[in-house]
Write a protein that holds these residues in place. Structure first.
Motif, short mmCIF file in Angstrom:
data_model
loop_
_atom_site.label_atom_id
_atom_site.label_comp_id
_atom_site.label_asym_id
_atom_site.label_seq_id
_atom_site.Cartn_x
_atom_site.Cartn_y
_atom_site.Cartn_z
N GLU A 40 -7.80 6.58 -4.61
CA GLU A 40 -6.36 6.77 -4.80
C GLU A 40 -5.58 5.57 -4.23
O GLU A 40 -4.68 5.03 -4.89
CB GLU A 40 -5.89 8.06 -4.10
N ALA A 41 -5.94 5.15 -3.01
CA ALA A 41 -5.24 4.01 -2.39
C ALA A 41 -5.49 2.73 -3.19
O ALA A 41 -4.58 1.90 -3.34
CB ALA A 41 -5.70 3.84 -0.94
N GLY B 196 0.79 -1.23 0.00
CA GLY B 196 0.00 0.00 0.00
C GLY B 196 0.82 1.27 0.00
O GLY B 196 0.27 2.35 0.18
N THR B 197 2.13 1.14 -0.21
CA THR B 197 2.98 2.33 -0.17
C THR B 197 2.76 3.24 -1.37
O THR B 197 2.91 2.82 -2.51
CB THR B 197 4.47 1.90 -0.10
N ALA B 198 2.45 4.52 -1.09
CA ALA B 198 2.19 5.48 -2.17
C ALA B 198 3.42 5.71 -3.02
O ALA B 198 3.32 5.95 -4.23
CB ALA B 198 1.71 6.81 -1.57
N GLU B 199 4.60 5.63 -2.40
CA GLU B 199 5.81 5.98 -3.15
C GLU B 199 6.36 4.82 -3.98
O GLU B 199 7.42 4.93 -4.59
CB GLU B 199 6.88 6.54 -2.21
N LEU C 150 -2.49 10.09 -0.29
CA LEU C 150 -2.00 8.89 0.40
C LEU C 150 -0.57 9.11 0.88
O LEU C 150 -0.21 8.72 2.00
CB LEU C 150 -2.08 7.68 -0.54
N ARG C 151 0.23 9.75 0.05
CA ARG C 151 1.62 9.98 0.43
C ARG C 151 1.72 10.87 1.68
O ARG C 151 2.47 10.57 2.61
CB ARG C 151 2.37 10.62 -0.74
N VAL D 143 -3.17 2.73 -6.05
CA VAL D 143 -1.79 2.46 -5.60
C VAL D 143 -1.60 0.97 -5.34
O VAL D 143 -0.62 0.35 -5.80
CB VAL D 143 -1.47 3.28 -4.33
N TRP E 197 0.30 -1.14 4.55
CA TRP E 197 1.55 -0.47 4.18
C TRP E 197 2.47 -0.43 5.38
O TRP E 197 2.02 -0.52 6.54
CB TRP E 197 1.27 0.95 3.66
N ILE F 222 5.92 1.27 4.73
CA ILE F 222 7.04 2.15 4.37
C ILE F 222 6.50 3.50 3.93
O ILE F 222 5.57 3.58 3.12
CB ILE F 222 7.89 1.53 3.24
N ALA F 223 7.07 4.57 4.48
CA ALA F 223 6.71 5.93 4.08
C ALA F 223 7.91 6.83 4.28
O ALA F 223 8.59 6.75 5.31
CB ALA F 223 5.52 6.45 4.89
N PRO G 31 -2.92 0.21 8.42
CA PRO G 31 -4.15 0.28 7.61
C PRO G 31 -4.09 1.40 6.56
O PRO G 31 -3.49 2.45 6.79
CB PRO G 31 -5.24 0.55 8.63
N LEU G 32 -4.74 1.15 5.45
CA LEU G 32 -4.83 2.14 4.37
C LEU G 32 -6.13 2.91 4.48
O LEU G 32 -7.13 2.36 4.95
CB LEU G 32 -4.83 1.41 3.02
N PRO G 33 -6.17 4.15 4.00
CA PRO G 33 -7.47 4.79 3.81
C PRO G 33 -8.14 4.08 2.64
O PRO G 33 -7.48 3.72 1.66
CB PRO G 33 -7.10 6.24 3.46
N ASP H 242 9.70 -1.12 -2.95
CA ASP H 242 11.16 -1.18 -2.80
C ASP H 242 11.65 -2.32 -3.72
O ASP H 242 11.45 -3.49 -3.44
CB ASP H 242 11.47 -1.49 -1.32
N GLN I 237 0.55 8.88 4.77
CA GLN I 237 1.52 7.90 5.24
C GLN I 237 2.70 8.57 5.93
O GLN I 237 3.22 8.06 6.92
CB GLN I 237 1.95 7.01 4.06
N THR J 86 -9.74 4.59 -0.19
CA THR J 86 -10.06 5.61 -1.19
C THR J 86 -9.72 5.08 -2.58
O THR J 86 -8.99 4.09 -2.73
CB THR J 86 -9.21 6.87 -0.95
#
Lengths: 295, 266
Positions: free
Chosen positions: A126-127, A76-79, B4-5, A130, A107, A109-110, A120-122, A82, B8, A124
């Motif tokens: 967008e999530a 679930g990492t937005a970025e 989301l970024r 991702v 997720w 990692i941020a 937990p993720l939102p 890895d 997080q 949405t």
């Protein structure tokens, strides 16, 4: 990466029977006594290095179908994923040729920082985009389908718009991944957030369910009197979770089912006993299906 | 509504730095305040990472006790959170943190023991690589021998400490109070070679010259350089022993023939 040299699964696919999570304290006992258990699952991240630990798994996988269950990929990492870690997972998958590979709808990692928990993720759009992007990337890199597990959670975000069960179903529909249905997590989250656990089960895509997880959880009474259920994998499966599991089998049919235990790990015999209980419910479900076919 | 970024990063800041202001705004209360909900996760994050450090630093943990270890680990996690799910390099940073950790100054050998704990744990989990077949070296022309560079096995680590940390390490892990009491703390520095054997991590004490020779080779210097660094020691016998023990996995003849590592020549 070429997978043409991948070791063949020694013991075929994961059967629709009860298995247990293999943890360090039981490596020797499992390798030497070969207990009667249909399959085993490991935490992938514990077998990424060299030396004696993965060597145990090399030995054990000759006798048991293996599932590799990841806890560090942070789908679930937005970025984005890895890639170094994904490559390490890829090498482990090549080495152990597991019959199943799974990860979590969460997720960890941020901002380049690793939080050693399944957060937990939102819920949405967008999530969802991702997670689908990261699941697609994982499946393309590993050149196989993975299962994604529903989390247990202790908070919800204000801007969530999609129910978790719909979110998970959408991930499966959009990426082709399977669902690892953790019945204990559904129960824990339903209790913590006031959801209907049966409705959660009913909303999951039956055909995508590739595995079920069962574990114990703790009931924590907080200072203000509120009760929170904590998914600590530190006890036997709760009676209410066994009931929900039976309901899941009625809905999904026979599914490989795993007993997980990670805190205060008990003797192997206790895990086998829990698996025996799960197997009895699987057997009952199989008989019911048989009667239905005969009718 | 945060992206989301952003969300997080806010949650990560809450869990690591303990500052809930931004993250709590996005969390539903519903019978329990957001900071209490975030605290559940913070406790798990700290407990998981502290457990990982304890498993990597068992000797340090026993030497300082659980309470001291946990408070040191928490300060370390807040100051230097890990970057990825693979914690090997992260573990090394904790040894460095302890070396500068003022409350630990009462135990002068703690940093050295921490370094040894890290090296032993690394030896345990380092990637599997075949040792160098000594027969391959037989094909090297005598004129090329001074220009050999070796690749150490991933489990190999050279540790130098001001105190007899190898004896302390063994006594503490064996919970052998008599052995611990017999250790002469001021006996001088020790020079150690750590590597994995089939029985697990092995810690060998080397003479200072032998350690310098071995450390030079492991750092990728030429055999000629390593011999010059070592001084008065039977380097041929040492090298043969290392080859038998699988200390090296590969070699190359330095075609430049120079005394500097190749990257320095370009």
């Amino acid at each position: 990466m070429s997978f043409s040299t991948t070791a063949a699964p020694a013991c075929g696919p994961i059967p629709a029977r009860a298995g247990i999570g293999l943890r360090f304290p039981h490596h020797r006992a499992v390798a030497e006594t070969r207990p009667a258990i249909a399959w085993l699952e490991v935490h992938t991240e514990n077998y990424l290095g060299g030396g004696a630990t993965p060597a145990w798994l090399d030995t054990i996988r000759r006798d048991y179908p293996i599932s590799c269950h990841g806890v560090g990929l942070s789908l679930g990492t937005a970025e984005g994923l890895d890639r170094d870690h994904l490559a390490r997972i890829g090498r482990a998958v090549e080495r152990f040729a597991p019959a199943l590979v799974s990860e979590h709808l969460s997720w960890s990692i941020a901002g380049g920082r690793y939080l050693a928990d399944l957060l937990p993720l939102p819920m949405t759009e967008e999530a969802l985009a991702v997670v689908c992007r990261n699941v697609n990337e994982t499946q393309e890199f590993l050149r196989r389908r993975i299962l994604v597990e529903n989390p247990s959670s202790y908070l919800r975000y204000r801007h969530s718009t999609i129910p978790e069960w719909e979110f998970l179903a959408a991930v499966a529909a959009r990426t082709g991944c399977g669902v690892l249905c953790d019945v204990n997590n559904i129960y824990v989250s339903a209790q913590n957030h006031g959801w209907d656990a049966s409705a959660y089960l009913a909303a999951l895509p039956s055909a995508a369910i590739g595995e079920i997880h069962l574990a114990g959880h703790a009931v924590r009474r907080l200072d203000n009197g509120a009760v929170l259920r904590i998914d600590d994998h530190g006890s036997r499966v709760a009676p209410t979770v066994w009931t929900l599991y039976a309901e899941a089998l009625d809905r999904f049919g026979l599914v490989p089912t795993l007993i997980e235990w990670d805190t205060d790990i008990p003797p192997l015999a206790t895990l086998l006993d829990e698996a025996h209980t799960a197997q009895a419910l699987l057997d009952r479900c199989g008989r019911k299906a048989g009667h239905a076919d005969a009718a | 509504m945060p992206t989301l970024r952003e969300l997080q990063r806010n949650v990560a800041h809450s869990l690591i730095a303990g500052d809930d202001a931004a993250a709590a705004m996005d969390v539903v209360a519903d019978g329990l305040v957001p900071v209490a909900r975030l605290a559940v996760y913070r406790n798990t994050v700290i407990a998981s990472l502290t457990t990982a450090l304890r498993l990597s630093y068992p000797t340090v943990h026993r030497l300082v006790g659980a309470a001291f270890f946990e408070s040191a680990a928490q300060l370390f996690l807040a100051a230097q959170p890990p970057h990825g799910a693979c914690l090997d390099d992260y573990d090394l940073a904790f040894a460095g943190f302890l070396a500068d950790f003022a409350p630990a100054a009462a135990i002068p050998y703690l940093a050295g023991v921490a370094r040894l704990d890290w090296a032993a744990n690394r030896a345990l989990h380092a990637p599997d690589t075949e040792g160098l077949d000594p027969a391959r070296l037989a094909a090297v022309a005598a004129a090329d021998e001074p220009h050999l560079r070796f690749v150490p096995h991933p489990s190999v680590e050279l540790v130098r400490a001001d105190h007899p940390v190898d004896a302390i390490w063994r006594a503490v892990l064996a919970q052998d109070d008599a052995a611990m009491a017999a250790i002469e703390l001021d006996e001088g520095p020790v020079f150690l070679l750590v590597r994995r054997t089939t029985d697990g991590p092995m810690i060998a004490r080397l003479a200072p010259a032998a350690w310098r020779f071995t450390a030079s080779l492991c750092a990728g210097r030429t055999l000629e350089d390593a011999i010059a660094t070592a001084g008065q020691v039977d380097t041929a016998t040492l090298l043969a022993g290392h080859l038998i023990d699988g200390v090296f996995t590969d070699f190359a003849v330095d075609e430049g023939g120079g005394r500097q590592p190749r990257e320095d020549l370009s």
